[in-house]
Design a protein around this motif. Structure first.
Motif, mmCIF file in Angstrom:
data_model
loop_
_atom_site.group_PDB
_atom_site.id
_atom_site.type_symbol
_atom_site.label_atom_id
_atom_site.label_comp_id
_atom_site.label_asym_id
_atom_site.label_seq_id
_atom_site.Cartn_x
_atom_site.Cartn_y
_atom_site.Cartn_z
ATOM 1 N N VAL A 1 -14.081 54.166 23.267
ATOM 2 C CA VAL A 1 -15.353 53.695 24.099
ATOM 3 C C VAL A 1 -14.923 53.538 25.295
ATOM 4 O O VAL A 1 -14.506 52.102 25.739
ATOM 5 C CB VAL A 1 -16.156 52.835 23.681
ATOM 6 N N CYS A 2 -14.880 54.408 26.399
ATOM 7 C CA CYS A 2 -14.444 53.856 27.721
ATOM 8 C C CYS A 2 -15.365 54.242 28.791
ATOM 9 O O CYS A 2 -15.193 54.411 30.134
ATOM 10 C CB CYS A 2 -13.180 54.729 28.101
ATOM 11 N N GLY A 3 -16.756 53.985 28.429
ATOM 12 C CA GLY A 3 -17.912 54.213 29.326
ATOM 13 C C GLY A 3 -18.262 55.591 29.351
ATOM 14 O O GLY A 3 -17.742 56.488 28.465
ATOM 15 N N GLY A 4 -19.180 55.879 30.183
ATOM 16 C CA GLY A 4 -19.571 57.288 30.215
ATOM 17 C C GLY A 4 -20.729 57.632 29.124
ATOM 18 O O GLY A 4 -20.896 56.913 28.075
ATOM 19 N N SER B 1 -19.942 59.777 26.923
ATOM 20 C CA SER B 1 -19.324 60.226 25.582
ATOM 21 C C SER B 1 -19.295 58.697 24.954
ATOM 22 O O SER B 1 -19.183 58.765 23.810
ATOM 23 C CB SER B 1 -17.895 60.849 25.939
ATOM 24 N N GLY B 2 -18.786 57.574 25.700
ATOM 25 C CA GLY B 2 -18.378 56.410 25.211
ATOM 26 C C GLY B 2 -19.941 55.917 24.465
ATOM 27 O O GLY B 2 -20.094 55.375 23.353
ATOM 28 N N LEU B 3 -20.983 56.083 25.213
ATOM 29 C CA LEU B 3 -22.227 55.740 24.768
ATOM 30 C C LEU B 3 -22.687 56.586 23.412
ATOM 31 O O LEU B 3 -23.248 56.131 22.346
ATOM 32 C CB LEU B 3 -23.467 55.871 25.651
ATOM 33 N N ALA B 4 -22.290 57.728 23.407
ATOM 34 C CA ALA B 4 -22.435 58.771 22.128
ATOM 35 C C ALA B 4 -21.666 58.222 21.060
ATOM 36 O O ALA B 4 -21.985 58.391 19.809
ATOM 37 C CB ALA B 4 -22.114 60.157 22.540
ATOM 38 N N ILE B 5 -20.388 57.856 21.292
ATOM 39 C CA ILE B 5 -19.743 57.253 20.197
ATOM 40 C C ILE B 5 -20.416 56.147 19.495
ATOM 41 O O ILE B 5 -20.503 55.924 18.368
ATOM 42 C CB ILE B 5 -18.105 56.917 20.893
ATOM 43 N N VAL B 6 -20.863 55.041 20.217
ATOM 44 C CA VAL B 6 -21.440 53.891 19.924
ATOM 45 C C VAL B 6 -22.725 54.214 19.099
ATOM 46 O O VAL B 6 -22.989 54.013 18.024
ATOM 47 C CB VAL B 6 -22.065 52.979 21.009
ATOM 48 N N ILE B 7 -23.656 55.395 19.536
ATOM 49 C CA ILE B 7 -24.639 55.746 18.839
ATOM 50 C C ILE B 7 -24.505 56.252 17.697
ATOM 51 O O ILE B 7 -24.998 55.965 16.549
ATOM 52 C CB ILE B 7 -25.549 56.579 20.062
ATOM 53 N N ASP B 8 -23.410 57.131 17.448
ATOM 54 C CA ASP B 8 -23.179 57.649 16.516
ATOM 55 C C ASP B 8 -22.555 56.784 15.147
ATOM 56 O O ASP B 8 -22.905 57.024 14.128
ATOM 57 C CB ASP B 8 -21.781 58.659 16.813
ATOM 58 N N LYS B 9 -22.083 55.660 15.782
ATOM 59 C CA LYS B 9 -21.593 54.763 14.721
ATOM 60 C C LYS B 9 -22.810 53.884 14.059
ATOM 61 O O LYS B 9 -22.846 53.399 13.125
ATOM 62 C CB LYS B 9 -20.610 53.765 15.155
ATOM 63 N N LEU B 10 -23.866 53.868 14.985
ATOM 64 C CA LEU B 10 -25.112 52.947 14.597
ATOM 65 C C LEU B 10 -25.907 53.992 13.905
ATOM 66 O O LEU B 10 -27.083 53.531 12.982
ATOM 67 C CB LEU B 10 -25.789 52.516 15.891
ATOM 68 N N ILE B 11 -26.176 55.252 13.928
ATOM 69 C CA ILE B 11 -26.731 56.216 13.250
ATOM 70 C C ILE B 11 -26.217 56.688 11.956
ATOM 71 O O ILE B 11 -25.042 57.178 11.975
ATOM 72 C CB ILE B 11 -27.277 57.473 14.266
ATOM 73 N N PRO B 12 -27.064 56.530 10.784
ATOM 74 C CA PRO B 12 -26.601 56.758 9.722
ATOM 75 C C PRO B 12 -26.436 58.228 9.172
ATOM 76 O O PRO B 12 -25.774 58.396 8.032
ATOM 77 C CB PRO B 12 -27.329 56.163 8.510
ATOM 78 N N PHE B 13 -26.947 59.042 9.997
ATOM 79 C CA PHE B 13 -27.061 60.495 9.616
ATOM 80 C C PHE B 13 -25.871 60.987 9.988
ATOM 81 O O PHE B 13 -25.164 61.081 11.081
ATOM 82 C CB PHE B 13 -28.334 61.170 10.420
#
Length: 184
Positions: free
Chosen positions: A39-42, A44-56
């Motif tokens: 997670v280095c910003g941008g 893509s970084g935000l998407a990685i964080v959201i991907d880890k939070l969404i259980p789907f």
């Protein structure tokens, strides 16, 4: 209004820089940053964080990037105007598509696993190399895009909105603030 030869050359050169920069950015993110969950910003970084939070399982990083990119583009269009949107449209179209295509290269079955970085015995070394090479690609891609007079869109839009609201805030500080919040 007639475009002169030199103006046309500069315009086409700038478009080429934006396209090339966006492709280099997408390559670095897709091959090195996203597969290693850096997670280095941008976006893509935000998407990685959201991907880890969404259980789907059906929602993947590239789908999240697509949605975020377009949502932020339309926010930028309404808040920052048509001129900004015109400079950002190329990256908004190319980045999610290129990221998704390049992410397909990170499979052990594709190209003999050439871009597959997982599974090496020294994971820390692979992570460091991925962060270094990915960071260089992302930085170089952004630089090419900015030199071409474009914007990579994404969370840059949030930083530019902050600069518009807080007139004394420098762009570099706003970009740093937004990206560092994503790194936490």
């Amino acid at each position: 209004m007639k475009i002169k030869g030199k103006e046309l050359f500069v315009f086409l050169k700038n478009i080429a820089l934006v396209v090339l920069g966006t492709i280099v950015l997408a390559f670095g993110a897709a091959i090195f940053i996203v597969p290693m969950n850096i997670v280095c910003g941008g976006v893509s970084g935000l998407a990685i964080v959201i991907d880890k939070l969404i259980p789907f399982e059906i929602v993947t990083v590239d789908v999240i990037v697509f949605v975020l990119t377009w949502v932020l583009f339309f926010i930028g269009l309404f808040v920052l105007g048509k001129s900004f949107a015109a400079k950002t449209l190329i990256s908004t179209i190319i980045y999610p598509v290129a990221l998704s295509l390049f992410m397909r290269l990170c499979s052990p079955e594709v190209l003999g696993g050439f871009f597959y970085l997982q599974g090496y015995p020294n994971e820390a070394l692979v992570l460091m190399i991925a962060a270094l090479v990915g960071g260089v690609c992302v930085g170089f891609g952004c630089a090419l895009t900015f030199i071409g007079g474009g914007s990579t869109g994404g969370v840059d839009i949030i930083a530019l909105i902050l600069c518009k609201v807080f007139k004394k805030l420098k762009g570099s500080v706003a970009f740093f603030m937004i990206d560092s919040m994503l790194d936490e």
